[in-house]
Every structure is written in structure tokens, then in C-alpha cells.
Design an enzyme around this catalytic site. Structure first.
Site, short mmCIF file in Angstrom:
data_model
loop_
_atom_site.label_atom_id
_atom_site.label_comp_id
_atom_site.label_asym_id
_atom_site.label_seq_id
_atom_site.Cartn_x
_atom_site.Cartn_y
_atom_site.Cartn_z
N ASP A 99 7.76 2.72 9.59
CA ASP A 99 6.51 1.94 9.63
C ASP A 99 5.83 2.03 11.00
O ASP A 99 5.81 1.08 11.77
CB ASP A 99 6.76 0.47 9.22
CG ASP A 99 6.84 0.34 7.71
OD1 ASP A 99 6.94 1.38 7.03
OD2 ASP A 99 6.78 -0.79 7.20
N ARG A 130 0.85 -1.21 0.00
CA ARG A 130 0.00 0.00 0.00
C ARG A 130 0.87 1.24 0.00
O ARG A 130 0.54 2.26 0.60
CB ARG A 130 -0.92 0.00 1.21
CG ARG A 130 -0.10 0.02 2.45
CD ARG A 130 -0.67 0.17 3.71
NE ARG A 130 0.28 -0.55 4.57
CZ ARG A 130 0.35 -0.44 5.83
NH1 ARG A 130 -0.47 0.35 6.44
NH2 ARG A 130 1.23 -1.12 6.53
N ASP A 176 -6.12 -3.99 0.16
CA ASP A 176 -6.73 -3.07 -0.80
C ASP A 176 -5.78 -1.95 -1.22
O ASP A 176 -6.15 -1.10 -2.05
CB ASP A 176 -8.02 -2.47 -0.22
CG ASP A 176 -7.77 -1.71 1.08
OD1 ASP A 176 -6.60 -1.62 1.51
OD2 ASP A 176 -8.75 -1.22 1.68
N ARG A 217 5.12 10.10 2.83
CA ARG A 217 6.24 9.86 3.73
C ARG A 217 7.55 10.21 3.05
O ARG A 217 7.74 9.97 1.86
CB ARG A 217 6.24 8.38 4.11
CG ARG A 217 7.40 7.98 4.99
CD ARG A 217 7.10 6.69 5.72
NE ARG A 217 7.16 5.52 4.86
CZ ARG A 217 6.87 4.29 5.28
NH1 ARG A 217 6.49 4.09 6.54
NH2 ARG A 217 6.94 3.27 4.46
N ASP A 236 10.91 -6.64 8.18
CA ASP A 236 10.52 -5.75 7.08
C ASP A 236 10.19 -4.35 7.59
O ASP A 236 9.97 -3.44 6.79
CB ASP A 236 9.33 -6.33 6.30
CG ASP A 236 8.16 -6.67 7.21
OD1 ASP A 236 8.36 -7.43 8.17
OD2 ASP A 236 7.05 -6.15 6.98
N ASN A 237 10.14 -4.17 8.90
CA ASN A 237 9.89 -2.84 9.45
C ASN A 237 11.13 -2.27 10.11
O ASN A 237 11.04 -1.37 10.95
CB ASN A 237 8.73 -2.91 10.46
CG ASN A 237 7.40 -3.22 9.78
OD1 ASN A 237 7.23 -2.94 8.60
ND2 ASN A 237 6.48 -3.79 10.52
#
Ligand code: AMP
Ligand code: MG
Length: 487
Positions: A258, A89, A121, A172, A248-249
Site C-alpha cells: 500500500d 478500490r 469511487d 499489483r 490495514d497497510n
């Protein structure tokens, strides 16, 4: 050009990303544009601050020079490995160089599906947009390395979470979006060539000094370990809980990245966790230093093919780099916490004294931020407020006496210690109940509380007597028990 783009990630091989345009939203409206940051990034503020700028930062129009893409990455989520995550996203518009020549990514979050969206989504609910805006700007003002907030937009669409909620798009800014998981993505495919390319790219962008080393890749690993060790020490000093410290963060640059179900401590409870999805407390406050080391070990594994010709040499090199983590972390932690009580040039005995204060705070469930604020006031005579926070009055009385004696021995005496305390202990932190209040109003399209809180958090160290209520911990009925990812 509205954005003076100078894109480099898109020049890496096609396996690194998937080119993706944002999907337009129905009826965008500004919530906030960070004009100061836009200026620092040398963006065309007049254009940005217009309906055209709004179209850019809601994903409705591509700015000239943008080369939008979603980055590929993998990651360990709560200990389990997913070989394919990626920006599900988030869409990177491109990179710009700031007024000092430093490179920054500009990324839209919640701008629609990408090749990596899986069942998601590709959208963001408004709540996480407001939370990330406030938290990332608060961390920056507190002096903690962090990604930044350039804009927040109301999308005019509903997104479906537990229920339907208004959607938002967040812009961001990060010194890059490479993660430990980006390295893991290629390692999982045993793609040594691309690991080398990624390592070279990361080194040029964040750790150019590593090139001077006999093994530059070991220099890269050392750099990430150092930055992360120092970052986690900073989190501990302000009472920050990331909440989803998956690989992954965790950024390669050493910035906090994140912001999901993150939160600040109110009362001091080292085992505290807020995130609803973190049932085991894997990412609890006190576990963060060890989890960061675990994540860095995963990074080191991906670099093994670059760390030595012989496997055992590579493993030795990785182990010794990882072995340096705890010293770097510990000395940053000790110096930071000792500064919070006004002690410079801390020694072992000082750290023990801080630890006994932390014990008393834990026992009394004392508010983390207020402790250090009221301690400062105790030095200038108002002791009752400070001691009143604690349960064990005799013990805290003894502690105060020892502390006063130690403070007087500082170079520059007590006053220099107090000046240090004023500099490092915030008056205002983004308290969870305040964030919640902002989100609840925001959902009703009332952004006044958002703007008010943002302004306060931009000056966290200055006392503003009219805002005393923003200093305070929540009343019992205001306590936020759990936070949700809400993505
Ligand atoms: P997080 O840990 O929240 O940063 O996200 C973990 C992974 O889930 C990342 O690959 C995200 O891109 C993906 N993700 C989270 N929310 C969504 C969403 N609404 N649509 C698509 N992907 C998502
Ligand atoms: Mg993530």
C-alpha cells in the site's frame, strides 16, 4: 488461459470477501506492462501484450478463470479502530503459481467500486498509479521485500479528487494481500472460528514451518514479527518512509504494501514525515520501528484465543513473542547500517561509530543517500566531496580517520569493506522531486519521464555517469514538501 489461475482465497468462507466484478473504463491505453514479471508468473505474454490483455488489466473484461473479489478487513487508522474497511478500490482477480511454484495474488487497483467502497469511487488517479509502480519496483530492485507492479493503464476517464484528474488502473502482484487488519476484522466480531481459518490459511501460505511448533499459531505470530522487524530495518537503511503505517497497510507476509504518500529521505532528518494527513508525525521515519511493534501487538491480540487454553498463558506467549521483536529489529538494523559503512561482523563499538556519523548527518542536514556514496569515494582519495557535505568539518575529519582505521581491520581488509559498500548503498533512489516530475508529465499523457526513471531505478546500484543528475537531491525550488494519498 492467459492467467493460469489457481485460486484459493475464494474457497474460504463467504465472510472473508465480497465477489465483485470490475467496472469498465472508457478508453484504456497501456502505460506499462512488466514483461519480465509476467514471464516469471508464467502468464501468456503474447495474449497479455494485446488489446485483449489491455481489456483484462483495465477491468474491461474478465480473464478466463478469474474469480474477482474484494477482501474484507478492518484496521487501526492513525490509532483509531474501524471495524470495516476492506478493498474499496481493489479487486483480486485470482492467484497464480510462479515458475518456482510460489503463489501470487493478481489484483487490480482502481477498477471500480466494491461492497467496501463506503463513500469512495473505487478509482485511482493516475498519480498514485505511477508512484506505486515506480516505488514498488524500486524497492524490489533495492532488495526490500515488496509487492510488485505488473501493469499500469491509462483509463480514459476523469476521477474527481481536489480537482478532476486523469484516472488509471494499476495491477499489483503480492505474495498475498492479508493484512494485520484482516485478522482484526474477525477479532472485532469475536469470530474465533474464522480467525482460526485465516490463521491456518496464512500459515500454509507464508509460514509452513510454524506447523512444526508445539503451538503452530505462536509460530505464525513469531514469523510475522520476524519478517516485519527485518522489513522495517530494511526501510530504515534505504531511508524509506511508508507514510500510512496503519494496521490495514501492514502485510502478514512481510512485504511492503500500500504505497500511498510514501517518500524517501533526502537530507537526514529522523523526525521527517511527508504525508499531509500525518499531521502529528505518527508515521515519521524514526517512529516506524515502534509503530510496527504497536501494529504487531494488535495482531497478537487477535490471536490470543489460539495461543493457549488459559488466557494468562496465551498473554504470556504473546508477550514473549512481541518481546523478541526489538532484538531481531536491532540486530538487522546494526548489521545493515554497519554494512553501509563497509563493516562486516559489527560489534557494539562499530554501531556507536555509525551513530556518531548519523548525528553529524542530522546536524548538517546531509543527504542520506549521498553520504554513503561519497564515503565510498572518500576511501579512494576524493575526501573533499564527502566532507563538503557536512557542517562540522573537524568532527567529520576525526570520524573519517577512525573509520579508515576500522575498515582496515575487516577480514579481507579495506577492499572487502568497499566491495560491501558498493553492494548495499544505492546510487539511485526514487527521489520525491523525480516522482513528482513523472506524475506531472504523466497527467499530460507524456510517459517518457516515467519510462526513463523506471529504467534507472531498476539498476539502483550501478553508476551511470550520464545520469548523474538523477543521483542528486532536489534543488531548493524542487523540494517536495508534502505528499498526498490522492486516493
Ligand atoms: P489506504 O490506507 O489508502 O490503503 O486506504 C484505506 C481504506 O480506504 C481502504 O479500505 C481502501 O480500500 C479505501 N479507499 C481508499 N481510496 C478509495 C477510493 N478511491 N474508493 C473507495 N475506497 C477507497
Ligand atoms: Mg490500504
Amino acid at each position: 488461459m492467459p492467467f493460469p489461475f489457481d485460486n484459493s482465497y475464494v474457497r474460504l468462507p463467504a465472510d472473508f470477501f465480497s465477489k465483485t466484478d470490475a467496472t469498465p473504463v472508457s478508453a484504456p491505453q497501456w502505460i506499462m506492462l512488466n514483461r519480465e514479471l509476467a514471464k516469471d508468473l508464467r502468464l501468456d505474454l503474447a495474449l497479455l501484450d494485446s488489446s485483449t490483455g489491455l481489456a483484462y488489466l483495465s477491468g474491461n473484461q474478465n480473464p478466463l478463470g478469474a474469480e474477482p473479489l474484494a477482501m474484507a478487513y478492518a484496521g487501526h487508522q492513525f490509532g483509531g479502530f474501524s471495524p470495516q474497511l476492506g478493498d474499496g478500490r481493489a479487486i483480486l482477480l485470482g492467484e497464480v503459481l510462479d515458475k518456482n511454484g510460489r503463489r501470487y495474488d493478481i489484483q487490480l487497483k482502481g477498477a471500480g467500486p466494491t461492497a467496501y467502497s463506503r463513500r469512495g469511487d473505487g478509482r485511482s488517479a493516475l498519480g498514485p498509479v505511477l508512484r506505486e509502480y515506480l516505488l514498488s519496483e524500486a524497492m524490489t530492485a533495492l532488495g526490500v521485500p515488496s509487492t510488485r507492479a505488473l501493469a499500469a493503464v491509462w483509463s480514459g476517464d476523469q476521477v474527481r479528487r481536489e480537482a478532476y484528474e486523469p484516472g488509471g488502473v494499476f495491477t499489483r502482484v503480492a505474495s498475498s494481500h492479508m493484512r494485520v487488519g484482516t485478522f482484526q476484522y474477525f477479532a472485532a466480531k469475536q469470530d474465533h472460528e474464522n480467525i482460526r481459518l485465516l490463521a491456518d490459511y496464512a500459515m500454509d501460505r507464508h509460514y509452513p514451518e510454524a506447523r512444526e511448533r508445539q503451538n503452530a499459531y505462536l509460530g505464525l505470530l513469531d514469523g510475522v514479527i520476524r519478517n516485519q522487524a527485518q522489513l522495517i530495518a530494511r526501510w530504515m537503511q534505504v531511508g524509506f518512509i511508508h507514510g500510512v503505517l496503519n494496521t490495514d497497510n501492514m502485510s502478514i507476509s512481510g512485504e511492503t504494501i500500500d504505497y500511498g504518500p510514501c517518500a524517501f529521505l533526502d537530507d537526514y532528518d529522523p523526525a521527517k514525515k511527508f504525508s499531509y494527513i500525518d499531521q502529528q508525525g505518527r508515521y515519521a521515519y524514526e517512529n516506524q520501528p515502534a509503530i510496527a511493534h504497536w501494529n504487531l501487538t494488535r495482531l497478537a491480540e487477535t490471536l490470543l484465543p489460539l495461543l493457549g487454553d488459559k488466557e494468562e498463558d496465551a498473554i504470556e506467549a504473546a508477550k514473549s513473542a512481541l518481546g523478541r521483536y526489538s532484538d531481531i529489529f536491532q540486530s538487522a538494523l546494526v548489521a545493515g547500517f554497519c554494512a553501509k559503512v563497509g563493516i562486516k561482523d559489527a560489534e557494539e563499538a562499530d554501531w556507536l561509530m555509525v551513530q556518531s556519523l548519523l548525528e553529524l548527518m542530522k546536524f548538517g542536514r546531509v543527504d542520506f543517500t549521498l553520504t554513503f556514496r561519497y564515503l565510498l569515494q572518500a576511501a579512494s582519495g576524493d575526501e573533499a566531496r564527502f566532507t563538503g557535505l557536512f557542517k562540522d568539518l573537524a568532527a567529520i575529519g576525526d570520524w573519517l580517520e577512525r573509520w579508515r582505521a576500522r575498515l582496515a581491520k575487516n577480514e579481507g581488509g579495506t577492499d572487502s569493506g568497499l566491495a560491501l559498500m558498493r553492494k548495499v548503498n544505492p546510487v539511485f533512489i526514487p527521489r520525491n522531486h523525480r516522482i513528482e516530475e513523472v506524475i506531472q508529465a504523466g497527467i499530460k499523457q507524456d510517459f517518457e519521464p516515467f519510462h526513463r526513471l523506471l529504467k534507472i531505478l531498476q539498476n539502483p546500484f550501478s553508476e551511470q555517469c550520464k545520469l548523474a543528475e538523477y543521483e542528486n537531491p532536489p534543488q531548493p525550488d524542487e523540494v517536495v514538501q508534502a505528499t498526498f494519498c490522492g486516493t
